[in-house]
Design a protein around this motif. Structure first.
Motif, short mmCIF file in Angstrom:
data_model
loop_
_atom_site.label_atom_id
_atom_site.label_comp_id
_atom_site.label_asym_id
_atom_site.label_seq_id
_atom_site.Cartn_x
_atom_site.Cartn_y
_atom_site.Cartn_z
N GLU A 3 3.40 3.40 10.77
CA GLU A 3 2.66 4.27 9.88
C GLU A 3 3.22 5.68 9.95
OE1 GLU A 3 -1.46 3.87 10.87
OE2 GLU A 3 -1.61 1.97 9.85
N TYR A 21 -0.61 6.86 -4.75
CA TYR A 21 0.59 6.03 -4.63
C TYR A 21 1.84 6.89 -4.77
CZ TYR A 21 -3.14 2.78 -5.68
OH TYR A 21 -4.33 2.11 -5.66
N TYR A 33 4.27 2.61 -2.31
CA TYR A 33 3.49 2.88 -1.10
C TYR A 33 2.17 3.52 -1.50
CZ TYR A 33 7.94 2.43 1.37
OH TYR A 33 9.13 1.97 1.88
N GLN A 34 1.20 3.43 -0.61
CA GLN A 34 -0.08 4.10 -0.78
C GLN A 34 -0.33 4.99 0.42
OE1 GLN A 34 -3.51 1.52 -0.85
NE2 GLN A 34 -4.83 3.13 -1.65
N THR A 35 -0.75 6.22 0.15
CA THR A 35 -1.16 7.11 1.22
C THR A 35 -2.63 6.81 1.50
OG1 THR A 35 0.36 8.81 0.44
CG2 THR A 35 -1.40 9.52 1.93
N VAL A 36 -2.93 6.43 2.73
CA VAL A 36 -4.29 6.08 3.13
C VAL A 36 -4.83 7.24 3.96
CG1 VAL A 36 -5.73 4.39 4.32
CG2 VAL A 36 -3.64 3.65 3.16
N ASN A 41 -10.90 3.61 6.17
CA ASN A 41 -10.90 2.23 6.61
C ASN A 41 -12.11 2.01 7.52
OD1 ASN A 41 -10.00 -0.38 6.94
ND2 ASN A 41 -8.71 0.13 8.69
N ARG A 50 -9.87 4.61 10.85
CA ARG A 50 -8.64 5.35 10.58
C ARG A 50 -8.85 6.80 10.97
NH1 ARG A 50 -4.53 3.69 8.78
NH2 ARG A 50 -5.35 1.99 7.55
N ALA A 54 -2.08 7.66 6.84
CA ALA A 54 -1.10 6.60 7.07
C ALA A 54 -0.44 6.21 5.75
CB ALA A 54 -1.78 5.38 7.68
N LYS A 56 0.92 2.88 3.57
CA LYS A 56 0.81 1.44 3.46
C LYS A 56 1.81 0.94 2.42
CE LYS A 56 -2.74 -1.99 2.36
NZ LYS A 56 -4.14 -2.15 1.96
N THR A 57 2.66 0.00 2.79
CA THR A 57 3.62 -0.61 1.86
C THR A 57 2.87 -1.61 0.98
OG1 THR A 57 5.34 -0.40 3.53
CG2 THR A 57 5.78 -1.89 1.68
N LEU A 58 3.08 -1.52 -0.36
CA LEU A 58 2.36 -2.40 -1.27
C LEU A 58 3.26 -3.40 -1.99
CD1 LEU A 58 -0.09 0.21 -2.82
CD2 LEU A 58 -0.54 -1.41 -0.99
#
Length: 105
Positions: A3, A21, A33-36, A41, A50, A54, A56-58
């Motif tokens: 991450e 994204y 990708y998405q920025t979380v 979470n 969370r 982080a 996240k690969t989509l």
């Protein structure tokens, strides 16, 4: 990939219209990708799991148009309820047109 770590050889393509994204381009493909954000979470009894931002690969794509189309779909799917197919299609076309106008593909 851990991450928040992106390969240094990757080109990042970010724009406020695409958020949360963004696209990473390497020599072989485009990756969405998405920025979380922290606190988004939850696990168990509503406990936040969370603690930091982080990445996240989509999805993976062979061209930029396909990656942008994927982001348009993801942005429409963020909305949980549509009251008709017409409303869904309208939302889809609105997001897609906004992205298309930005890049003029």
């Amino acid at each position: 990939m851990s991450e928040n770590k992106m390969p240094s050889s990757m080109t990042m393509i970010k724009d406020p219209i695409l958020e949360p994204y963004f696209i990473g381009k390497d020599t072989n493909s485009y990756t969405v990708y998405q920025t979380v954000m922290p606190g988004t979470n939850t696990k168990g009894r509503g406990r936040k799991t969370r603690s930091k931002e982080a990445i996240k690969t989509l999805t993976f794509h062979s061209d930029i148009a396909s990656a942008l189309n994927s982001i348009a779909k993801l942005k429409v799917e963020e909305r949980p309820v549509f009251n008709s197919i017409k409303e869904y299609i309208g939302a889809w076309e609105s997001v897609r047109n906004e992205i298309k106008q930005m890049v003029n593909i």
